[in-house]
Write a protein that holds these residues in place. Structure first.
Motif, PDB file in Angstrom:
ATOM      1  N   TYR A  34       0.855  -1.189   0.000  1.00  0.00           N
ATOM      2  CA  TYR A  34       0.000   0.000   0.000  1.00  0.00           C
ATOM      3  C   TYR A  34       0.891   1.239   0.000  1.00  0.00           C
ATOM      4  N   ALA A  35       0.654   2.127  -0.958  1.00  0.00           N
ATOM      5  CA  ALA A  35       1.561   3.258  -1.207  1.00  0.00           C
ATOM      6  C   ALA A  35       1.773   4.131   0.031  1.00  0.00           C
ATOM      7  N   LYS A  36       0.714   4.398   0.792  1.00  0.00           N
ATOM      8  CA  LYS A  36       0.799   5.332   1.915  1.00  0.00           C
ATOM      9  C   LYS A  36       1.851   4.925   2.937  1.00  0.00           C
ATOM     10  N   TYR A  37       2.067   3.623   3.116  1.00  0.00           N
ATOM     11  CA  TYR A  37       2.997   3.154   4.147  1.00  0.00           C
ATOM     12  C   TYR A  37       4.191   2.377   3.562  1.00  0.00           C
ATOM     13  N   SER A  38       4.423   2.567   2.264  1.00  0.00           N
ATOM     14  CA  SER A  38       5.496   1.812   1.624  1.00  0.00           C
ATOM     15  C   SER A  38       6.871   2.445   1.814  1.00  0.00           C
ATOM     16  N   GLY A  39       6.904   3.689   2.337  1.00  0.00           N
ATOM     17  CA  GLY A  39       8.192   4.340   2.609  1.00  0.00           C
ATOM     18  C   GLY A  39       9.052   4.424   1.364  1.00  0.00           C
ATOM     19  N   GLY A  40      10.281   3.965   1.471  1.00  0.00           N
ATOM     20  CA  GLY A  40      11.197   4.060   0.329  1.00  0.00           C
ATOM     21  C   GLY A  40      11.210   2.823  -0.543  1.00  0.00           C
ATOM     22  N   VAL A  41      10.242   1.973  -0.387  1.00  0.00           N
ATOM     23  CA  VAL A  41      10.204   0.751  -1.205  1.00  0.00           C
ATOM     24  C   VAL A  41      10.005   1.127  -2.671  1.00  0.00           C
ATOM     25  N   GLU A  42      10.830   0.557  -3.518  1.00  0.00           N
ATOM     26  CA  GLU A  42      10.730   0.836  -4.948  1.00  0.00           C
ATOM     27  C   GLU A  42      10.038  -0.303  -5.671  1.00  0.00           C
ATOM     28  N   ALA A  43       9.194   0.074  -6.605  1.00  0.00           N
ATOM     29  CA  ALA A  43       8.497  -0.932  -7.409  1.00  0.00           C
ATOM     30  C   ALA A  43       9.474  -1.633  -8.340  1.00  0.00           C
ATOM     31  N   ARG A  44       9.292  -2.944  -8.497  1.00  0.00           N
ATOM     32  CA  ARG A  44      10.073  -3.730  -9.451  1.00  0.00           C
ATOM     33  C   ARG A  44       9.094  -4.641 -10.182  1.00  0.00           C
ATOM     34  N   PRO A  45       8.982  -4.482 -11.498  1.00  0.00           N
ATOM     35  CA  PRO A  45       8.000  -5.259 -12.271  1.00  0.00           C
ATOM     36  C   PRO A  45       8.093  -6.762 -11.984  1.00  0.00           C
ATOM     37  N   GLY A  46       6.945  -7.335 -11.631  1.00  0.00           N
ATOM     38  CA  GLY A  46       6.891  -8.765 -11.379  1.00  0.00           C
ATOM     39  C   GLY A  46       7.344  -9.165  -9.995  1.00  0.00           C
ATOM     40  N   GLU A  47       7.918  -8.228  -9.204  1.00  0.00           N
ATOM     41  CA  GLU A  47       8.400  -8.555  -7.860  1.00  0.00           C
ATOM     42  C   GLU A  47       7.719  -7.719  -6.790  1.00  0.00           C
ATOM     43  N   ILE A  48       7.678  -6.402  -6.999  1.00  0.00           N
ATOM     44  CA  ILE A  48       7.064  -5.495  -6.028  1.00  0.00           C
ATOM     45  C   ILE A  48       6.166  -4.513  -6.770  1.00  0.00           C
ATOM     46  N   THR A  49       4.931  -4.429  -6.344  1.00  0.00           N
ATOM     47  CA  THR A  49       3.970  -3.497  -6.925  1.00  0.00           C
ATOM     48  C   THR A  49       3.472  -2.561  -5.832  1.00  0.00           C
ATOM     49  N   ILE A  50       3.478  -1.256  -6.117  1.00  0.00           N
ATOM     50  CA  ILE A  50       2.950  -0.260  -5.182  1.00  0.00           C
ATOM     51  C   ILE A  50       1.552   0.120  -5.660  1.00  0.00           C
ATOM     52  N   PHE A  51       0.559  -0.008  -4.780  1.00  0.00           N
ATOM     53  CA  PHE A  51      -0.802   0.367  -5.173  1.00  0.00           C
ATOM     54  C   PHE A  51      -1.336   1.421  -4.204  1.00  0.00           C
ATOM     55  N   ASP A  52      -2.195   2.291  -4.699  1.00  0.00           N
ATOM     56  CA  ASP A  52      -2.723   3.348  -3.833  1.00  0.00           C
ATOM     57  C   ASP A  52      -4.243   3.351  -3.754  1.00  0.00           C
ATOM     58  N   GLY A  53      -4.894   2.430  -4.466  1.00  0.00           N
ATOM     59  CA  GLY A  53      -6.351   2.348  -4.386  1.00  0.00           C
ATOM     60  C   GLY A  53      -6.778   1.407  -3.277  1.00  0.00           C
ATOM     61  N   PRO A  54      -8.071   1.247  -3.050  1.00  0.00           N
ATOM     62  CA  PRO A  54      -8.570   0.322  -2.023  1.00  0.00           C
ATOM     63  C   PRO A  54      -8.148  -1.117  -2.332  1.00  0.00           C
TER      64      PRO A  54
END
Length: 369
Positions: A34-54
């Motif tokens: 969840y984007a609001k609490y992801s801090g400095g986590v960076e998105a990586r396709p297929g590994e980490i996805t940052i989402f900001d919707g419900p």
């Protein structure tokens, strides 16, 4: 959407930390933060996805595309969010819930068929958490009726009586387990056979035993017509599994259609009262490896096509070797020796039968104890 097997979803800082740790240790896992609490986590396709919707809007897509969904939030929230998405335990993904401190990992949905129980134990080991599994057969340390022979490709004829037979097993009612074919090592290594389950090598042995049972599990490649009262009574309280225990030796003239091959196979199995679900593979001569009809037939049913050289086929001594076949293939027979070689059997269930452009033989696989 990723081809990965598992999706880990976290909506708090602590949960995101645990999800990332899990993603690093559990292969084929994509982490959704969840984007609001992801801090400095960076998105990586297929590994980490940052989402900001419900998260409610994210879950339907995860249900469709992943074998397992791991949720790092409360069990109550998970229940409310996934309830509208449930369809059938045979197709729903495994759902695992982990509290945001990582103290407990709960197998929530599709514990058996979806593999949630197994995945729960794996996640608990990676996170140092306590696994929570409530499925009766797992708690009792016995086997699960709906998972029998899954690693061997056994297939249930029907799920109609699965629930009632499972209930009889976990409630200590007398259960007959009849195994006429298939792998003998079906009992999981960490499971024990309950005292109220009695093993039989055939339906005839069960009938002659006088054993009074309330439910039965039958593992067999044989069909029954159900017309005899005893067979009909057994069918009314049993689950039937079809092991992959039959080999079809096939030979055919060049250019024989898949339709003709299929018709011969279906007719032969029906005559022998054997289940199509129990066919493990087709075996034939190597020169038939490019036969379009054979390839199409095997593709339709998901059967492996096993090929043998003339020298291999000629190691089998035949009652009726054919000079005609030898001149065409270099082997004195095709369907019979191929079926015997592939199955490991010493004798055939069905010797060579010729039907139009097709020859067929059938053997039962010999399984090591």
């Amino acid at each position: 959407m990723s081809k990965r097997r598992y999706a880990a979803v976290a909506i708090t800082r602590n949960g995101i930390g645990l999800a990332l740790k899990l993603g690093a240790g559990l292969g084929e896992t994509e982490v959704f933060c969840y984007a609001k609490y992801s801090g400095g986590v960076e998105a990586r396709p297929g590994e980490i996805t940052i989402f900001d919707g419900p998260v409610k809007e994210l879950l339907p897509e995860l249900f469709r595309n992943y074998e397992g969904v791991i949720l790092f939030f409360s069990l109550g929230a998970a229940v409310r969010l996934i309830a509208p998405l449930l369809q059938d335990k045979r197709i729903d993904p495994a759902v695992i819930v982990t509290d945001e401190r990582g103290e407990h990992v709960i197998s929530m949905l599709s514990g058996h068929l979806g593999g949630a129980n197994r995945l729960t134990l794996q996640i608990a080991g990676l996170l140092g958490s306590h696994p929570v599994i409530t499925t009766a057969s797992d708690v009792q340390g016995t086997f699960a009726v709906d998972l029998l022979g899954r690693e061997y490709g056994w297939r249930a004829d029907s799920f109609t009586r699965m629930k009632s037979v499972s209930a009889a097993l976990v409630n200590g009612e007398p259960v007959a387990f009849v195994q006429e074919s298939g792998e003998p090592g079906w009992l999981p290594p960490d499971a024990v056979l309950p005292e109220h389950v009695r093993l039989f090598a055939s339906r005839d042995e069960l009938r002659n035993s006088g054993f009074s049972f309330s439910a039965a599990i039958v593992v067999s490649d044989r069909l029954t017509d159900g017309e005899e009262p005893e067979e009909a009574a057994l069918a009314e309280c049993s689950v039937v599994y079809r092991p992959r225990s039959l080999v079809l030796g096939l030979g055919c003239n060049r250019g024989t259609s898949a339709e003709e091959l299929e018709a011969v196979v279906l007719h032969t199995l029906a005559e022998l009262r054997l289940s199509l679900y129990s066919v493990r593979n087709v075996a034939t001569a190597g020169i038939k490896g490019d036969e379009a009809g054979l390839l199409a037939l095997c593709a339709k049913y998901g059967w492996e096509l096993v090929l043998y050289s003339p020298d291999q086929l000629n190691t089998i001594v035949l009652d009726n070797p054919s000079e005609v076949v030898f001149r065409a293939t270099g082997a004195y027979g095709v369907c019979e020796p191929a079926a015997l070689l592939s199955s490991g059997a010493q004798a055939l269930l069905q010797s060579k039968q010729k039907n139009g452009n097709v020859t067929i033989a059938v053997a039962r696989v010999v399984f090591a104890d």
